[in-house]
Motif scaffolding. Structure first.
Motif, short mmCIF file in Angstrom:
data_model
loop_
_atom_site.label_atom_id
_atom_site.label_comp_id
_atom_site.label_asym_id
_atom_site.label_seq_id
_atom_site.Cartn_x
_atom_site.Cartn_y
_atom_site.Cartn_z
N GLN A 307 13.95 0.07 2.28
CA GLN A 307 13.25 0.69 3.77
C GLN A 307 13.58 1.79 4.54
OE1 GLN A 307 12.17 -2.11 6.66
NE2 GLN A 307 10.36 -0.80 7.45
N SER A 308 13.24 2.71 4.86
CA SER A 308 13.98 3.97 5.83
C SER A 308 12.89 4.28 6.83
CB SER A 308 14.29 5.54 4.41
OG SER A 308 13.27 5.30 4.05
N GLU A 309 13.54 5.21 7.15
CA GLU A 309 12.98 6.07 8.81
C GLU A 309 11.39 6.00 8.81
OE1 GLU A 309 14.67 8.59 10.98
OE2 GLU A 309 16.32 8.69 10.70
N GLU A 310 11.00 6.72 7.47
CA GLU A 310 9.11 6.97 7.13
C GLU A 310 8.84 6.28 6.18
OE1 GLU A 310 8.00 7.57 9.87
OE2 GLU A 310 9.24 8.73 11.01
N HIS A 311 9.33 5.15 5.08
CA HIS A 311 9.31 5.11 4.21
C HIS A 311 9.09 3.46 3.51
CE1 HIS A 311 9.97 9.63 4.01
NE2 HIS A 311 8.76 9.00 2.55
N MET A 312 8.79 2.91 3.16
CA MET A 312 9.15 1.06 2.53
C MET A 312 8.78 1.53 0.78
SD MET A 312 7.68 -2.59 2.79
CE MET A 312 8.70 -2.58 4.94
N VAL A 313 9.73 1.39 0.27
CA VAL A 313 9.57 1.14 -1.57
C VAL A 313 9.29 -0.10 -1.34
CG1 VAL A 313 10.22 1.78 -3.60
CG2 VAL A 313 10.39 3.35 -1.91
N LEU A 314 8.03 -0.71 -2.20
CA LEU A 314 7.34 -1.69 -3.20
C LEU A 314 7.58 -1.70 -4.53
CD1 LEU A 314 4.03 -1.87 -1.07
CD2 LEU A 314 6.37 -2.56 -0.14
N ASN A 315 8.11 -2.72 -4.99
CA ASN A 315 7.74 -3.66 -6.14
C ASN A 315 6.67 -4.52 -6.72
OD1 ASN A 315 10.19 -2.16 -7.84
ND2 ASN A 315 11.11 -3.97 -7.96
N VAL A 316 5.63 -3.72 -7.74
CA VAL A 316 4.22 -3.93 -7.86
C VAL A 316 3.83 -4.39 -9.59
CG1 VAL A 316 3.27 -2.72 -5.49
CG2 VAL A 316 3.31 -2.18 -7.85
N ASN A 317 3.27 -4.79 -9.83
CA ASN A 317 2.83 -5.14 -10.77
C ASN A 317 2.63 -4.08 -12.01
OD1 ASN A 317 3.61 -8.11 -10.40
ND2 ASN A 317 0.72 -8.86 -10.67
N ASP A 318 1.65 -3.87 -11.28
CA ASP A 318 1.03 -2.16 -11.87
C ASP A 318 0.72 -0.95 -10.70
OD1 ASP A 318 -0.18 -0.68 -13.51
OD2 ASP A 318 -2.37 -1.77 -14.21
N SER A 319 1.23 -0.39 -10.93
CA SER A 319 0.82 0.52 -9.79
C SER A 319 -0.73 1.64 -10.08
CB SER A 319 2.46 1.59 -9.53
OG SER A 319 2.01 2.82 -11.38
N ASN A 320 -0.66 1.17 -11.24
CA ASN A 320 -2.25 1.96 -11.32
C ASN A 320 -3.61 1.62 -10.31
OD1 ASN A 320 -2.03 3.66 -13.28
ND2 ASN A 320 -2.00 2.04 -15.34
N GLU A 321 -2.94 0.19 -10.32
CA GLU A 321 -3.90 -0.96 -8.87
C GLU A 321 -3.51 0.01 -7.49
OE1 GLU A 321 -3.04 -4.67 -9.10
OE2 GLU A 321 -3.46 -4.93 -11.40
N TYR A 322 -2.59 0.62 -7.27
CA TYR A 322 -2.55 0.92 -5.72
C TYR A 322 -1.98 2.72 -5.88
CZ TYR A 322 -1.24 -3.49 -5.70
OH TYR A 322 -0.90 -4.99 -5.23
N PRO A 323 -2.91 3.12 -6.32
CA PRO A 323 -3.11 4.58 -6.52
C PRO A 323 -3.09 5.01 -4.83
CG PRO A 323 -5.43 4.46 -6.62
CD PRO A 323 -4.80 3.26 -6.55
N VAL A 324 -2.25 6.62 -4.94
CA VAL A 324 -2.20 7.11 -3.30
C VAL A 324 -3.94 7.45 -2.72
CG1 VAL A 324 -2.06 9.20 -2.44
CG2 VAL A 324 -0.54 9.14 -4.75
N GLY A 325 -3.47 6.66 -1.32
CA GLY A 325 -4.24 6.38 -0.49
C GLY A 325 -4.99 5.05 -0.03
#
Length: 368
Positions: A307-325
């Motif tokens: 995590q930084s000032e405006e961002h949080m990075v997540l690990n997920v099982n499959d990023s295809n399930e989380y498209p931009v937006g």
């Protein structure tokens, strides 16, 4: 089936955002009342959690008349809400002494008091109160184990002698905050709360013998509320109950409050097949604790790793399930400082955003 937290018209809410659910807030307030057998004289909720006129008025409409706060702005917000009794649970020093005295003069329909814990502050507040012609109510703040503020039990005779010499102060009661109590084991919390209360009661009995009028006891925060709510002779001061959060839902589940404040965040970047980035930096959620600082309600596999000032990075099982937006809903670990990061909140009723509420007391100064 719709999840309770989902917002149908979320396209009108820019993220990151804090969402409030008034129906849940109302249920939490009513549960709090039931925990003291609906005797609202035993409640003095802390306004540091919500900092909003509207939420203060919701409690007042439920016959809660006494409040506690940490800042002059919160005290003024409560006065603007028509609260009858406000304890500034923070010793005023420097210019805040004159600001506090001005509150008393500007808002005569609200009774104000403040904490004091040492001879110098007692004399300073009394001097300025005398200069301004303001009779000022005070509570002696006693250290009941946290080691942050509050007088030592061994100093109560000296403090009483000092208070008795002042001509513009009125001792209203004794205050103790046991914020060090946070064990997940309820039996341990009970023993710790009892130990702190015994100290407080000893001081109370000493001062009551000296006074010709009844004194009051104000004690505790959220984790110790379960125990202190059983004491008929005290006013309890939980604050987090009104919105609840992930941290206390894990530590004190027996209290049974509902989460009523949720963060809305969106995926802003897909990094690789197992990693995404969302717009929930530490400017949008309290960052005093290590990761993870949120619990996702609609992404069980998401694990915050950076995590930084405006961002949080997540690990997920499959990023295809989380498209931009993609919209994610999350409960903060600690709601109180998270609220203070927002100028306004989105109010959600029946899955619709219906209005905004201003977090007015996040500012350190309103009119005074």
């Amino acid at each position: 089936m719709e999840n309770w937290f989902e917002v149908k018209n979320s396209d009108c809410i820019a993220s990151p955002a804090l969402l409030l659910y008034p129906d849940r807030i109302t249920r939490n307030i009513r549960l709090l009342k039931r925990m003291v057998a609906n005797d609202t004289s035993r409640l003095r909720p802390h306004a540091k959690t919500h900092k909003m006129l509207e939420v203060s008025k919701m409690m007042i409409e439920e016959s809660i008349e006494q409040f506690k706060c940490s800042t002059i702005a919160e005290a003024e917000m409560l006065a603007l809400s028509n609260a009858k009794d406000v304890l500034l649970a923070y010793q005023p020093v420097g210019p805040n002494i004159s600001r506090f005295l001005k509150l008393i003069q500007e808002y005569p329909n609200t009774h104000f008091s403040c904490l004091l814990d040492n001879v110098e502050s007692i004399k300073n507040v009394n001097f300025q109160a005398r200069e301004q012609g303001v009779k000022t109510s005070i509570y002696l703040d006693l250290d009941v184990g946290m080691g942050r503020t509050g007088a030592s039990i061994k100093d109560i005779e000296k403090l009483w002698n000092c208070i008795a010499e002042q001509d513009s102060l009125l001792l209203e009661g004794i205050h103790g905050y046991d914020g060090q109590i946070n064990n997940v084991d309820a039996s341990i919390r009970e023993k710790e709360a009892d130990s702190g209360y015994d100290l407080l009661k000893h001081a109370f009995d000493y001062f009551q013998e000296k006074c010709t009028y009844p004194l009051k006891i104000v004690v505790g925060g959220s984790p110790s509320f379960t125990r202190h709510a059983e004491r008929p002779n005290v006013a309890c001061s939980p604050g987090t109950f009104v919105f609840w959060d992930w941290g206390y839902s894990q530590k004190i589940p027996e209290q049974g409050f509902e989460v009523a404040a949720v963060l809305l965040t969106r995926v802003i970047s897909v990094i690789n097949e197992h990693r995404i980035c969302i717009d929930l930096g530490y400017k949008a959620v309290a960052s005093e604790s290590p990761l993870p600082r949120v619990k996702f309600l609609n992404a069980d596999d998401a694990v915050p790793i950076l995590q930084s000032e405006e961002h949080m990075v997540l690990n997920v099982n499959d990023s295809n399930e989380y498209p931009v937006g993609t919209e994610l809903y999350a409960i903060p670990l600690h709601i109180c400082p998270t609220v203070a990061l927002y100028d306004k909140v989105a109010v959600i009723t029946d899955h619709q955003k219906v209005k905004n509420w201003q977090v007015v007391a996040r500012n350190r100064m309103l009119n005074i």
